[in-house]
Scaffold this motif. Sequence first.
Motif, PDB file in Angstrom:
ATOM      1  N   LEU A  92       0.818  -1.208   0.000  1.00 55.32           N
ATOM      2  CA  LEU A  92       0.000   0.000   0.000  1.00 55.32           C
ATOM      3  C   LEU A  92       0.850   1.256   0.000  1.00 55.32           C
ATOM      4  O   LEU A  92       1.904   1.328   0.642  1.00 55.32           O
ATOM      5  CB  LEU A  92      -0.924   0.016   1.218  1.00 55.32           C
ATOM      6  N   LYS A  93       0.389   2.266  -0.729  1.00 58.06           N
ATOM      7  CA  LYS A  93       1.024   3.571  -0.690  1.00 58.06           C
ATOM      8  C   LYS A  93       0.654   4.278   0.615  1.00 58.06           C
ATOM      9  O   LYS A  93      -0.306   3.888   1.300  1.00 58.06           O
ATOM     10  CB  LYS A  93       0.560   4.416  -1.879  1.00 58.06           C
ATOM     11  N   ASP A  94       1.370   5.320   0.941  1.00 57.35           N
ATOM     12  CA  ASP A  94       1.061   6.092   2.143  1.00 57.35           C
ATOM     13  C   ASP A  94      -0.375   6.615   2.060  1.00 57.35           C
ATOM     14  O   ASP A  94      -0.757   7.256   1.081  1.00 57.35           O
ATOM     15  CB  ASP A  94       2.016   7.272   2.297  1.00 57.35           C
ATOM     16  N   GLY A  95      -1.157   6.318   3.091  1.00 54.98           N
ATOM     17  CA  GLY A  95      -2.527   6.802   3.153  1.00 54.98           C
ATOM     18  C   GLY A  95      -3.522   6.011   2.329  1.00 54.98           C
ATOM     19  O   GLY A  95      -4.713   6.339   2.329  1.00 54.98           O
ATOM     20  N   GLN A  96      -3.060   4.989   1.632  1.00 54.13           N
ATOM     21  CA  GLN A  96      -3.959   4.200   0.785  1.00 54.13           C
ATOM     22  C   GLN A  96      -4.592   3.070   1.590  1.00 54.13           C
ATOM     23  O   GLN A  96      -3.908   2.355   2.320  1.00 54.13           O
ATOM     24  CB  GLN A  96      -3.184   3.619  -0.398  1.00 54.13           C
ATOM     25  N   SER A  97      -5.907   2.903   1.460  1.00 48.87           N
ATOM     26  CA  SER A  97      -6.571   1.778   2.108  1.00 48.87           C
ATOM     27  C   SER A  97      -6.408   0.529   1.252  1.00 48.87           C
ATOM     28  O   SER A  97      -6.152   0.611   0.045  1.00 48.87           O
ATOM     29  CB  SER A  97      -8.057   2.069   2.316  1.00 48.87           C
ATOM     30  N   ILE A  98      -6.582  -0.624   1.876  1.00 46.36           N
ATOM     31  CA  ILE A  98      -6.476  -1.862   1.117  1.00 46.36           C
ATOM     32  C   ILE A  98      -7.580  -1.958   0.070  1.00 46.36           C
ATOM     33  O   ILE A  98      -7.381  -2.495  -1.022  1.00 46.36           O
ATOM     34  CB  ILE A  98      -6.481  -3.097   2.058  1.00 46.36           C
ATOM     35  N   ASN A  99      -8.743  -1.386   0.355  1.00 47.58           N
ATOM     36  CA  ASN A  99      -9.843  -1.400  -0.611  1.00 47.58           C
ATOM     37  C   ASN A  99      -9.499  -0.563  -1.834  1.00 47.58           C
ATOM     38  O   ASN A  99      -9.811  -0.946  -2.970  1.00 47.58           O
ATOM     39  CB  ASN A  99     -11.126  -0.876   0.031  1.00 47.58           C
ATOM     40  N   GLU A 100      -8.853   0.580  -1.621  1.00 50.81           N
ATOM     41  CA  GLU A 100      -8.432   1.418  -2.745  1.00 50.81           C
ATOM     42  C   GLU A 100      -7.395   0.702  -3.598  1.00 50.81           C
ATOM     43  O   GLU A 100      -7.414   0.800  -4.832  1.00 50.81           O
ATOM     44  CB  GLU A 100      -7.869   2.745  -2.220  1.00 50.81           C
ATOM     45  N   TYR A 101      -6.486  -0.020  -2.948  1.00 52.38           N
ATOM     46  CA  TYR A 101      -5.483  -0.797  -3.691  1.00 52.38           C
ATOM     47  C   TYR A 101      -6.168  -1.863  -4.551  1.00 52.38           C
ATOM     48  O   TYR A 101      -5.836  -2.023  -5.733  1.00 52.38           O
ATOM     49  CB  TYR A 101      -4.507  -1.457  -2.715  1.00 52.38           C
ATOM     50  N   CYS A 102      -7.116  -2.580  -3.967  1.00 50.20           N
ATOM     51  CA  CYS A 102      -7.821  -3.627  -4.713  1.00 50.20           C
ATOM     52  C   CYS A 102      -8.602  -3.034  -5.885  1.00 50.20           C
ATOM     53  O   CYS A 102      -8.677  -3.642  -6.958  1.00 50.20           O
ATOM     54  CB  CYS A 102      -8.759  -4.401  -3.786  1.00 50.20           C
ATOM     55  N   TYR A 103      -9.164  -1.857  -5.670  1.00 52.49           N
ATOM     56  CA  TYR A 103      -9.858  -1.141  -6.754  1.00 52.49           C
ATOM     57  C   TYR A 103      -8.904  -0.871  -7.915  1.00 52.49           C
ATOM     58  O   TYR A 103      -9.225  -1.134  -9.079  1.00 52.49           O
ATOM     59  CB  TYR A 103     -10.434   0.163  -6.210  1.00 52.49           C
ATOM     60  N   GLU A 104      -7.737  -0.341  -7.617  1.00 52.35           N
ATOM     61  CA  GLU A 104      -6.773  -0.025  -8.666  1.00 52.35           C
ATOM     62  C   GLU A 104      -6.336  -1.277  -9.421  1.00 52.35           C
ATOM     63  O   GLU A 104      -6.216  -1.269 -10.655  1.00 52.35           O
ATOM     64  CB  GLU A 104      -5.552   0.673  -8.067  1.00 52.35           C
ATOM     65  N   GLN A 105      -6.113  -2.360  -8.671  1.00 51.88           N
ATOM     66  CA  GLN A 105      -5.687  -3.604  -9.303  1.00 51.88           C
ATOM     67  C   GLN A 105      -6.774  -4.159 -10.218  1.00 51.88           C
ATOM     68  O   GLN A 105      -6.501  -4.586 -11.347  1.00 51.88           O
ATOM     69  CB  GLN A 105      -5.330  -4.643  -8.233  1.00 51.88           C
ATOM     70  N   GLU A 106      -8.025  -4.136  -9.745  1.00 49.07           N
ATOM     71  CA  GLU A 106      -9.100  -4.696 -10.561  1.00 49.07           C
ATOM     72  C   GLU A 106      -9.356  -3.838 -11.797  1.00 49.07           C
ATOM     73  O   GLU A 106      -9.579  -4.374 -12.892  1.00 49.07           O
ATOM     74  CB  GLU A 106     -10.383  -4.841  -9.751  1.00 49.07           C
ATOM     75  N   LEU A 107      -9.323  -2.526 -11.654  1.00 52.46           N
ATOM     76  CA  LEU A 107      -9.532  -1.661 -12.803  1.00 52.46           C
ATOM     77  C   LEU A 107      -8.431  -1.877 -13.842  1.00 52.46           C
ATOM     78  O   LEU A 107      -8.709  -1.929 -15.053  1.00 52.46           O
ATOM     79  CB  LEU A 107      -9.569  -0.203 -12.364  1.00 52.46           C
ATOM     80  N   THR A 108      -7.204  -2.037 -13.400  1.00 43.64           N
ATOM     81  CA  THR A 108      -6.107  -2.318 -14.326  1.00 43.64           C
ATOM     82  C   THR A 108      -6.338  -3.627 -15.058  1.00 43.64           C
ATOM     83  O   THR A 108      -6.104  -3.731 -16.275  1.00 43.64           O
ATOM     84  CB  THR A 108      -4.766  -2.360 -13.570  1.00 43.64           C
ATOM     85  N   GLN A 109      -6.810  -4.641 -14.336  1.00 47.81           N
ATOM     86  CA  GLN A 109      -7.111  -5.924 -14.978  1.00 47.81           C
ATOM     87  C   GLN A 109      -8.160  -5.752 -16.076  1.00 47.81           C
ATOM     88  O   GLN A 109      -8.022  -6.288 -17.176  1.00 47.81           O
ATOM     89  CB  GLN A 109      -7.610  -6.923 -13.937  1.00 47.81           C
ATOM     90  N   GLY A 110      -9.212  -5.014 -15.769  1.00 52.35           N
ATOM     91  CA  GLY A 110     -10.266  -4.794 -16.754  1.00 52.35           C
ATOM     92  C   GLY A 110      -9.757  -4.060 -17.982  1.00 52.35           C
ATOM     93  O   GLY A 110     -10.141  -4.389 -19.118  1.00 52.35           O
ATOM     94  N   LYS A 111      -8.887  -3.086 -17.777  1.00 57.22           N
ATOM     95  CA  LYS A 111      -8.303  -2.369 -18.913  1.00 57.22           C
ATOM     96  C   LYS A 111      -7.396  -3.284 -19.733  1.00 57.22           C
ATOM     97  O   LYS A 111      -7.379  -3.215 -20.973  1.00 57.22           O
ATOM     98  CB  LYS A 111      -7.522  -1.156 -18.414  1.00 57.22           C
ATOM     99  N   ASN A 112      -6.642  -4.150 -19.052  1.00 59.12           N
ATOM    100  CA  ASN A 112      -5.767  -5.075 -19.769  1.00 59.12           C
ATOM    101  C   ASN A 112      -6.579  -6.037 -20.638  1.00 59.12           C
ATOM    102  O   ASN A 112      -6.182  -6.343 -21.774  1.00 59.12           O
ATOM    103  CB  ASN A 112      -4.918  -5.867 -18.780  1.00 59.12           C
ATOM    104  N   VAL A 113      -7.691  -6.513 -20.116  1.00 58.91           N
ATOM    105  CA  VAL A 113      -8.564  -7.372 -20.921  1.00 58.91           C
ATOM    106  C   VAL A 113      -9.050  -6.632 -22.153  1.00 58.91           C
ATOM    107  O   VAL A 113      -9.031  -7.161 -23.270  1.00 58.91           O
ATOM    108  CB  VAL A 113      -9.762  -7.876 -20.077  1.00 58.91           C
ATOM    109  N   ALA A 114      -9.482  -5.400 -21.959  1.00 57.89           N
ATOM    110  CA  ALA A 114      -9.981  -4.604 -23.083  1.00 57.89           C
ATOM    111  C   ALA A 114      -8.889  -4.375 -24.125  1.00 57.89           C
ATOM    112  O   ALA A 114      -9.126  -4.511 -25.337  1.00 57.89           O
ATOM    113  CB  ALA A 114     -10.518  -3.268 -22.579  1.00 57.89           C
ATOM    114  N   ASP A 115      -7.688  -4.034 -23.669  1.00 60.77           N
ATOM    115  CA  ASP A 115      -6.589  -3.773 -24.599  1.00 60.77           C
ATOM    116  C   ASP A 115      -6.291  -5.006 -25.452  1.00 60.77           C
ATOM    117  O   ASP A 115      -6.079  -4.899 -26.667  1.00 60.77           O
ATOM    118  CB  ASP A 115      -5.330  -3.367 -23.827  1.00 60.77           C
ATOM    119  N   ALA A 116      -6.279  -6.178 -24.806  1.00 56.87           N
ATOM    120  CA  ALA A 116      -5.975  -7.409 -25.542  1.00 56.87           C
ATOM    121  C   ALA A 116      -7.142  -7.813 -26.435  1.00 56.87           C
ATOM    122  O   ALA A 116      -6.947  -8.254 -27.578  1.00 56.87           O
ATOM    123  CB  ALA A 116      -5.633  -8.525 -24.563  1.00 56.87           C
ATOM    124  N   ALA A 117      -8.368  -7.682 -25.941  1.00 58.70           N
ATOM    125  CA  ALA A 117      -9.543  -8.069 -26.731  1.00 58.70           C
ATOM    126  C   ALA A 117      -9.666  -7.206 -27.983  1.00 58.70           C
ATOM    127  O   ALA A 117     -10.079  -7.683 -29.047  1.00 58.70           O
ATOM    128  CB  ALA A 117     -10.805  -7.959 -25.887  1.00 58.70           C
TER     129      ALA A 117
END
Length: 332
Positions: A92-117
């Motif tokens: 986690l970054k300074d001040g970042q909640s674990i939920n915010e981290y999971c949000y960023e990771q999942e959004l990146t995954q969704g974008k990666n799927v879109a880029d490849a598709a």
Amino acid sequence: MSKLIVIIGITGVQGGSVASHFSTLPDWTIRGITRSPTSPTACSLTTRGIPLMTANLNDPSSLTLAFAGAHTIFSTTDFYTPLYDPHTRALLKDGQSINEYCYEQELTQGKNVADAAATTEGLQRLVVSSLCDASEWSGGLYTGVFHFDAKARAVRYVRDVYPELAAKMSVVQVGNYLSNWQGNLGIWKGQDGAVYLSVIQGTGTQERPQTNVPQDLGRIVHAALQVAPGKNILAASFCMSWTEQFASWCALNGLKHGGLHEITLEQFEKFIPIPGLGREIGEMMLFARDFGYDGGDPSVVLPGDLGVDCPLTSWEEYVKSEDWSEVLEKLK
């Protein structure tokens, strides 16, 4: 000629449901994507003759290879694995909640799927497991339902960046998992011998979309592919309130029904010992109470609105088919 559906997360509940249903359809072939090809579930799929490819949603190049030749891609992303992982806190970054981290990771995954598709030659359909943007639909009132917002914003990314891919896309918003009932959900027995269910204040009477994911999600995805793309489907087996559902559950299990016991969000958080999870789920329930599970989005349709055959599980069928011995044992 058979059509190839590539299923992301085939060893999970959603991907497994899609695989189970499409394996019964003679005009479809399946390729599963997994990070763990040697897991027991992956080995079981391989034994059933379902080919798997190792790919990672955090590695776009691996997705490009895995999607090659696909007619259809079923996409689901992963919010919860890092939430459960005790090693995540060190990332986690300074001040970042674990939920915010999971949000960023999942959004990146969704974008990666879109880029490849978007670069997959011959792709005809993309079906995305998603949810609504709770922050947007609540007018900024509920900004902590991160697992909703990440999925919704990945869909928005497709529409904003890849309009040709968006024209091939359908969305399935998966309802509350019926399997959560096996987790006991705050069911307890009072001194009067009656059984009670604890729910967050005010959430007991609204109808909630419920999904028997293993049995029904694959059927709903197939139904989505039998109609034109562009549908935004609330993938629910049925809709029912806590009040009605719990009374029925007690009756079907021969228990004295005590009713609902209302608690606060703060009390609900204590039911779930995993840091961040109780608040996340509690805010989701409050959002659904105030704005509806789908936020009141007028574009949403139900499986029955698609005009194709899509048999779904009823609540009574589900209760009668399940083994409730572990839940009932805790009430003795």
